[in-house]
Design an enzyme around this catalytic site. Structure first.
Site, PDB file in Angstrom:
ATOM      1  CE  LYS A   1     -18.242  40.209 -14.607  1.00 55.57           C
ATOM      2  NZ  LYS A   1     -18.181  41.207 -15.662  1.00 55.57           N
TER       3      LYS A   1
ATOM      4  NE  ARG B   1      -3.876  18.598  -0.453  1.00 53.90           N
ATOM      5  CZ  ARG B   1      -3.144  17.509  -0.541  1.00 53.90           C
ATOM      6  NH1 ARG B   1      -2.147  17.425  -1.387  1.00 53.90           N
ATOM      7  NH2 ARG B   1      -3.395  16.475   0.215  1.00 53.90           N
TER       8      ARG B   1
ATOM      9  NE  ARG C   1      -4.471  26.670  -8.448  1.00 49.52           N
ATOM     10  CZ  ARG C   1      -4.657  25.533  -7.783  1.00 49.52           C
ATOM     11  NH1 ARG C   1      -5.837  25.228  -7.308  1.00 49.52           N
ATOM     12  NH2 ARG C   1      -3.668  24.701  -7.600  1.00 49.52           N
TER      13      ARG C   1
END
Lengths: 435, 317
Positions: free
Chosen positions: B82, B54, B104
């Site tokens: 990681k 989204r 993000r």
């Protein structure tokens, strides 16, 4: 044998000015003035403070296993440059120092390098897993003569295991050295739990997770009549518990690190993992309580918790980074800045906190932490309290460079370190004397 | 404005400028041809270390409607493995000439590290970092609130309004972003959550905290009610609350509670919703729900943020 050394006009413990003659590793004479023998090396120590060689009860040398972060050799050099003549190497290596074989290997490698006496600390439990006691007797009887046992890095969490360990070490007058951290209360923890963690969205490491274990272990030590040493005390509450335990006559000792005496959780606002350490940096109120406890003797010693990490383990997201920071070369300067220059400690106190008491707790006080007196081993640190320097991680002797003090000016430093009369570190300004 | 990392960095004037610009952007989206030439030649990278379709498509739509070139870079890696390091990724993007990086990340602080690590020179736009901040989400929330509840929105703040934020505040970057932004814009903020889901150290936050939704509805004249997503995994291992049923009873928004709100009050949710847990179908689909509109406003707000970060440096057109 080596040439005699005359240290002229040093300020012993920051109190009395005198000169020292060192022959064959021993202080043979202390007087106002000494006629230097013809072949002697003469060090002009005017303005320098002479302390008994420093003893670090809490060092990670990373060898064996993480030689990319530190080796016994690079760590020994860092120690010598920091003014230390003895370090206690923690057991969380790979393989873990939980057998006589590993502790003897670390001990003899330390001797081979010869820059600092390396005293291995043995693991309390096999593999630091907290499940089965390691063969502490074998480590105590080994050439390394281990007297301190710690699972440092993790807490000896199971109360039954902790009780048994405290009982067992009585056999050889040892002590259990505890990393106090309730594991359940700190799962996933990243920094001190409080106002800053709430804002930064980093999982909290609450003070109570340390304090509850400190209280439990003090009570266990009392119950079984044994000796416990609490590592890196970080909270005001822990200080209160130690104060209470000592007043009650419990055989407990405690340490504080330079970083917990100078830095706070505010540093985490940079999200720079150089400030990520375990236990975490706390609040200013905790720093103030620790400083007061160091000054009034509630906290017995200052130890570095020198924890080198490879660059990739620090040059990453905070949550992915390893806990720990370098400390051996900066400790003296940080303590001077935080406690001596502020009037909380004298240099005589520093000698007690960073040499005499740790040697006593580590059971090496027959060789280290001795008085500056005739007939004593010449383990001596000369401090120049006016030799200000700016810390640069890349310039430190450690293989890693994860210092939290980069760019910070420290007021002084060790300019010479003598181990049994042999210089293991000499500032360039003093090298001329040995030419 | 060089980066958009945290709403705590925004002044009232900054925030109003973004909202006003978003209103202008929204107006252009009514036109037949919605694409603006503003960021032609600029490269925007959507760097997602955590899945969020989204948010990513919202940023992608925003950048494309401003004629920027968009590169989507999925660098998924959990906290355990990681994956590619943040540093190496940043150096790669720098080499590719990214003008802005929309990031993000699962780790709190990752956007700050990208902006301040010295690894890349472009603007960094935080699209959600761990449990820290998600500034464009709160800007679109503020935009939606202002549009519905402020008579003359342009140039104005949210003074006099009360916004309640309900749910998992502890783990919510949306809550953290909104508390600072809504306060800066003059609104009163009330957090509604079980004490287990409020962070220790919340005291200095400029908001009130209450522990049941009924208490919030009784004690405050709520103008906007923002329901946070409850993550079911929070109920396992240590249990932040006893059961989904108990949560719904104490904190869920249903038709009954909806009717006890003032008539003009709006219902918001950052999505995706757990229908039947934090919000009932009746509340989610009621005429007072602005949840779908939030999504549309998200594109306008992200257009405004990209425009102000990227066009601003050469003087606004």
């Amino acid at each position: 044998m080596s040439r005699p050394i005359v240290i002229e006009n040093a300020s012993l413990y920051g109190d009395i000015t005198a000169s020292l003659l060192i022959e064959d590793g021993v202080i043979t004479k202390i007087a106002d003035a000494i006629d230097a023998p013809d072949d002697a090396v003469v060090i002009d120590a005017t303005g320098l403070v002479a302390l008994p060689g420093l003893v670090d009860l809490h060092t990670h040398l990373r060898e064996p296993g993480r030689e990319d972060a530190e080796t016994i050799e690079t760590g020994s050099r860092a120690a010598a440059r920091g003014g230390w003549t003895a370090v206690f190497a923690m057991a969380n290596t790979n393989p873990v120092a939980d057998t006589a074989g590993v502790v003897e290997q670390v001990w003899s490698r330390g001797r081979e390098i010869g820059l600092v006496d390396v005293f291995p600390v043995g693991a309390v439990t096999v593999g630091l897993k907290g499940e089965h006691l390691s063969e502490m007797g074998a480590m105590a009887d080994s050439k390394a003569k281990v007297r301190l046992f710690s699972d440092d890095g993790v807490c000896v969490y199971d109360p039954v295991i902790m009780r048994r360990a405290l009982e067992y070490v009585k056999t050889f007058d040892g002590a259990v050295v505890q990393h106090a951290q309730d594991l359940r209360l700190t799962e996933g923890s990243q920094m001190h739990e409080g106002v800053v963690s709430a804002e930064l969205g980093l999982a909290g490491w609450p003070a109570v997770a340390e304090e509850s274990i400190v209280a439990r272990d003090a009570l266990l030590a009392e119950h079984v009549g044994s000796r416990v040493h609490v590592q890196h005390l970080s909270t005001a509450g822990s200080v209160e518990i130690i104060r209470w335990a000592k007043a009650r006559g419990i055989n407990v000792t405690a340490e504080a690190t330079p970083h917990h005496l100078l830095l706070t959780d505010e540093s985490a606002r940079t999200y720079d993992p150089l400030f990520k350490v375990n236990p975490p940096l706390r609040t200013q109120a905790d720093v103030d309580a620790l400083r007061a406890a160091v000054a009034d003797g509630t906290i017995d010693i200052i130890a570095t918790d020198h924890a080198p990490h490879a660059a990739e383990d620090k040059d990453c997201e905070w949550a992915a980074a390893s806990f720990g920071m370098l400390g051996l070369e900066t400790a003296l300067g940080v303590i001077q800045k935080a406690l001596v220059d502020t009037g909380a400690l004298t240099w005589r106190d520093v000698a007690r906190l960073m040499s005499e008491a740790p040697a006593r707790i580590g059971k090496v006080d027959d060789q280290h932490g001795r008085p500056l007196a005739e007939g004593e081993p010449a383990n001596i640190t000369l401090v120049d309290p006016t030799a200000a320097w700016t810390v640069d991680g890349a310039q430190l002797a450690s293989r890693a460079s994860n210092t939290p003090y980069g760019g910070i000016e420290l007021p002084g430093r060790a300019v010479a370190t003598l181990l049994r009369g042999v210089p293991t570190h000499l500032d360039p300004q003093l090298e001329g004397a040995f030419a | 404005m060089r980066h958009l990392l945290s709403t705590k960095d925004l002044s009232r004037d900054d925030a109003i400028l973004i909202l006003d610009t978003a209103a202008q952007m929204a107006a252009t989206q009514e036109r037949e041809v919605r694409k603006l030439p503003t960021l032609r030649g600029k490269t925007v990278v959507n760097l997602f270390f955590e899945d969020s379709t989204r948010t990513r498509i919202s940023f992608e739509a925003a950048a494309k409607r401003l004629s920027a070139d968009v590169i989507n870079f999925s660098a998924k890696g959990s906290s355990v493995s990681k994956g590619e390091s943040l540093k190496d990724t940043a150096l790669t993007l720098q080499a590719m000439g990214a003008d802005a990086v929309v990031v993000r990340h699962w780790a709190s602080g990752a956007a700050y590290q990208l902006a301040h690590g010295g690894w890349l020179h472009g603007s960094v736009l935080n699209a959600g970092d761990g449990t820290h901040q998600h500034p464009t989400q709160s800007l679109l929330d503020a935009f939606t609130i202002r549009k519905h509840l402020v008579t003359d929105p342009m140039g104005n703040d949210l003074a006099g309004l009360t916004v309640a934020i309900v749910g998992d505040v502890l783990h919510s970057r949306v809550a953290r972003s909104n508390v600072h932004l809504l306060h800066t814009l003059g609104a009163k903020v009330v957090l509604v959550a079980p004490a287990t889901l409020v962070p220790v150290g919340v005291e200095p936050w400029p908001c009130d905290v209450v522990h049941t939704l009924d208490e919030a509805i009784e004690s405050y004249d709520i103008d906007a009610l923002m329901m946070l997503r409850v993550q079911r995994e929070r109920m396992t291992g240590g249990g932040f609350f006893p059961s989904p049923n108990e949560y719904t009873r104490l904190f869920g928004l249903d038709g009954d509670r909806l009717r006890r709100l003032p008539d003009h009050a709006i219902v918001m949710h950052p999505g995706p919703m757990n229908r039947g847990l934090e919000i009932s179908a009746e509340a989610a689909d009621s005429p007072r729900s602005v949840i779908v509109e939030q999504v549309a406003n998200g594109v306008a707000v992200r257009m405004a943020a990209l425009y102000l970060l990227l066009a601003g440096e050469e003087g606004a057109q």
